[in-house]
Write a protein that holds these residues in place. Structure first.
Motif, PDB file in Angstrom:
ATOM      1  N   ILE A 194      50.503 -33.057  -6.781  1.00  0.00           N
ATOM      2  CA  ILE A 194      49.981 -32.110  -5.794  1.00  0.00           C
ATOM      3  C   ILE A 194      51.118 -31.230  -5.272  1.00  0.00           C
ATOM      4  N   ASN A 195      50.897 -29.915  -5.306  1.00  0.00           N
ATOM      5  CA  ASN A 195      51.894 -28.998  -4.755  1.00  0.00           C
ATOM      6  C   ASN A 195      51.265 -28.087  -3.707  1.00  0.00           C
ATOM      7  N   SER A 196      52.054 -27.194  -3.161  1.00  0.00           N
ATOM      8  CA  SER A 196      51.586 -26.354  -2.056  1.00  0.00           C
ATOM      9  C   SER A 196      50.435 -25.438  -2.469  1.00  0.00           C
ATOM     10  N   SER A 197      50.370 -25.046  -3.731  1.00  0.00           N
ATOM     11  CA  SER A 197      49.268 -24.169  -4.165  1.00  0.00           C
ATOM     12  C   SER A 197      47.936 -24.912  -4.126  1.00  0.00           C
ATOM     13  N   HIS A 198      47.935 -26.204  -4.499  1.00  0.00           N
ATOM     14  CA  HIS A 198      46.719 -27.009  -4.370  1.00  0.00           C
ATOM     15  C   HIS A 198      46.282 -27.073  -2.908  1.00  0.00           C
ATOM     16  N   ILE A 199      47.238 -27.382  -2.046  1.00  0.00           N
ATOM     17  CA  ILE A 199      46.935 -27.544  -0.617  1.00  0.00           C
ATOM     18  C   ILE A 199      46.390 -26.243  -0.034  1.00  0.00           C
ATOM     19  N   ASN A 200      47.001 -25.116  -0.411  1.00  0.00           N
ATOM     20  CA  ASN A 200      46.556 -23.830   0.124  1.00  0.00           C
ATOM     21  C   ASN A 200      45.147 -23.474  -0.329  1.00  0.00           C
ATOM     22  N   ARG A 201      44.794 -23.816  -1.548  1.00  0.00           N
ATOM     23  CA  ARG A 201      43.427 -23.560  -2.013  1.00  0.00           C
ATOM     24  C   ARG A 201      42.409 -24.347  -1.201  1.00  0.00           C
ATOM     25  N   ILE A 202      42.744 -25.589  -0.899  1.00  0.00           N
ATOM     26  CA  ILE A 202      41.841 -26.441  -0.120  1.00  0.00           C
ATOM     27  C   ILE A 202      41.714 -25.894   1.303  1.00  0.00           C
ATOM     28  N   ILE A 203      42.839 -25.485   1.894  1.00  0.00           N
ATOM     29  CA  ILE A 203      42.812 -24.911   3.243  1.00  0.00           C
ATOM     30  C   ILE A 203      41.966 -23.644   3.267  1.00  0.00           C
ATOM     31  N   GLU A 204      42.174 -22.775   2.301  1.00  0.00           N
ATOM     32  CA  GLU A 204      41.432 -21.517   2.257  1.00  0.00           C
ATOM     33  C   GLU A 204      39.928 -21.767   2.156  1.00  0.00           C
ATOM     34  N   ASP A 205      39.539 -22.693   1.295  1.00  0.00           N
ATOM     35  CA  ASP A 205      38.116 -22.978   1.134  1.00  0.00           C
ATOM     36  C   ASP A 205      37.533 -23.577   2.408  1.00  0.00           C
ATOM     37  N   HIS A 206      38.295 -24.433   3.072  1.00  0.00           N
ATOM     38  CA  HIS A 206      37.817 -25.052   4.310  1.00  0.00           C
ATOM     39  C   HIS A 206      37.619 -23.999   5.400  1.00  0.00           C
ATOM     40  N   LEU A 207      38.541 -23.055   5.502  1.00  0.00           N
ATOM     41  CA  LEU A 207      38.451 -22.030   6.531  1.00  0.00           C
ATOM     42  C   LEU A 207      37.264 -21.097   6.312  1.00  0.00           C
ATOM     43  N   LEU A 208      36.783 -21.003   5.089  1.00  0.00           N
ATOM     44  CA  LEU A 208      35.654 -20.124   4.794  1.00  0.00           C
ATOM     45  C   LEU A 208      34.303 -20.785   5.023  1.00  0.00           C
ATOM     46  N   THR A 209      34.287 -22.082   5.326  1.00  0.00           N
ATOM     47  CA  THR A 209      33.011 -22.758   5.565  1.00  0.00           C
ATOM     48  C   THR A 209      32.491 -22.437   6.959  1.00  0.00           C
ATOM     49  N   ASN A 210      31.179 -22.380   7.085  1.00  0.00           N
ATOM     50  CA  ASN A 210      30.573 -22.194   8.393  1.00  0.00           C
ATOM     51  C   ASN A 210      30.683 -23.497   9.195  1.00  0.00           C
TER      52      ASN A 210
END
Length: 287
Positions: A194-210
């Motif tokens: 796991i690297n920072s790009s994986h983590i950032n993708r997960i964060i981005e998707d979470h922030l887009l959820t209602n």
């Protein structure tokens, strides 16, 4: 009697409304299983409020072709949102208190990968990501683990009850949260891929959820749930009440409607390093 088949709302356009005598009947579309608001929810609310569900009422639901985001339709409209503007903070916590029982006597977190201990690599990738604050929970050989990350900017949390299992580390981490934290990203210390790009993708998707405070965003590879996961604030109490040698995954089945799956094309989100063989496999694939 069939009152109406179909709604001018998507998702929900295959919904059937009818009755048998005085009993209301709803033929549920596939979207009825979705945690996202859809046409089925609107009709159910009308029925529960004893509002007559007639053709005229259903016609008023017409959304004019505006479609809400659903998992099968990627996020063309949501991409316009700024994911960088957030009022509350995401705390990242690394769970690193275990004693590596399956590693044959070695502390896996101190094993070298590319010239540095695994836990140091994990911590650096967390700090490079878009999390707002980062903490690490230590227990077994805490002094040795702390020594290899002593120059890094993160909060050290000592778990004196680490032998009770992962739940005690989660409790120790959540006890440090304050009102400024809206989400918790839980990272296991033994995920070498796991690297920072994986983590950032997960964060981005979470922030887009209602209503993200009531969502659990989990990466997945070919249908298998992986790590790290992000938990909204609504679940902090449940996480802190876990007991014994169980982790966050024990709560997945209790909140199926809250789970936001992010399918990823990288198997490392589902691979850890519990055994010497796991480390050899990682090093082989990296080469």
């Amino acid at each position: 009697e069939i009152i109406q088949y179909g709604l001018a709302v998507d998702p929900g356009n295959l919904l059937l409304v009818g009755k048998i005598g005085k009993t209301a009947i709803i033929g549920m579309p596939g979207c009825a299983r979705s945690p996202k608001l859809n046409g089925f929810d609107w009709v159910l609310q009308l029925l529960m409020a004893d509002i007559p569900v007639v053709k005229e009422e259903l016609a008023e639901m017409g959304a004019g072709g505006v479609l809400m985001e659903i998992a099968s339709r990627p996020l063309p409209r949501a991409l316009a949102k700024s994911v960088n503007k957030r009022e509350k903070k995401i705390m990242g916590v690394i769970l690193a208190a275990g004693n590596s029982t399956r590693m044959g006597g070695d502390n896996k977190l101190l094993k070298n990968i590319d010239g540095a201990p695994l836990i140091r690599n994990t911590t650096i990738e967390m700090l490079k990501s878009d999390i707002d604050t980062c903490s690490i929970v230590l227990g077994y050989q805490s002094d040795k683990v702390a020594n290899v990350i002593k120059d890094l900017d993160l909060n050290l949390i000592l778990n004196p009850n680490w032998e009770e299992g992962q739940s005690s580390s989660l409790k120790a981490a959540i006890n440090t949260l304050d009102s400024t934290h809206s989400d918790l990203l839980i990272m296991l210390g033994d995920l070498p891929g796991i690297n920072s790009s994986h983590i950032n993708r997960i964060i981005e998707d979470h922030l887009l959820t209602n209503n993200r405070k009531s969502k659990i965003t989990i990466p997945s590879f070919k249908g298998q749930k992986g790590n790290p996961a992000i938990w909204g604030k609504s679940f902090f109490h449940d996480l802190s009440n876990l007991e014994g040698d169980v982790g966050e995954r024990a709560l997945f089945s209790e909140h199926p409607a809250a789970i936001n799956i992010l399918e990823m094309d990288d198997p490392w989100v589902v691979r850890d390093a519990d055994t010497p063989e796991d480390f050899e496999n990682f090093l082989y694939h990296e080469k």
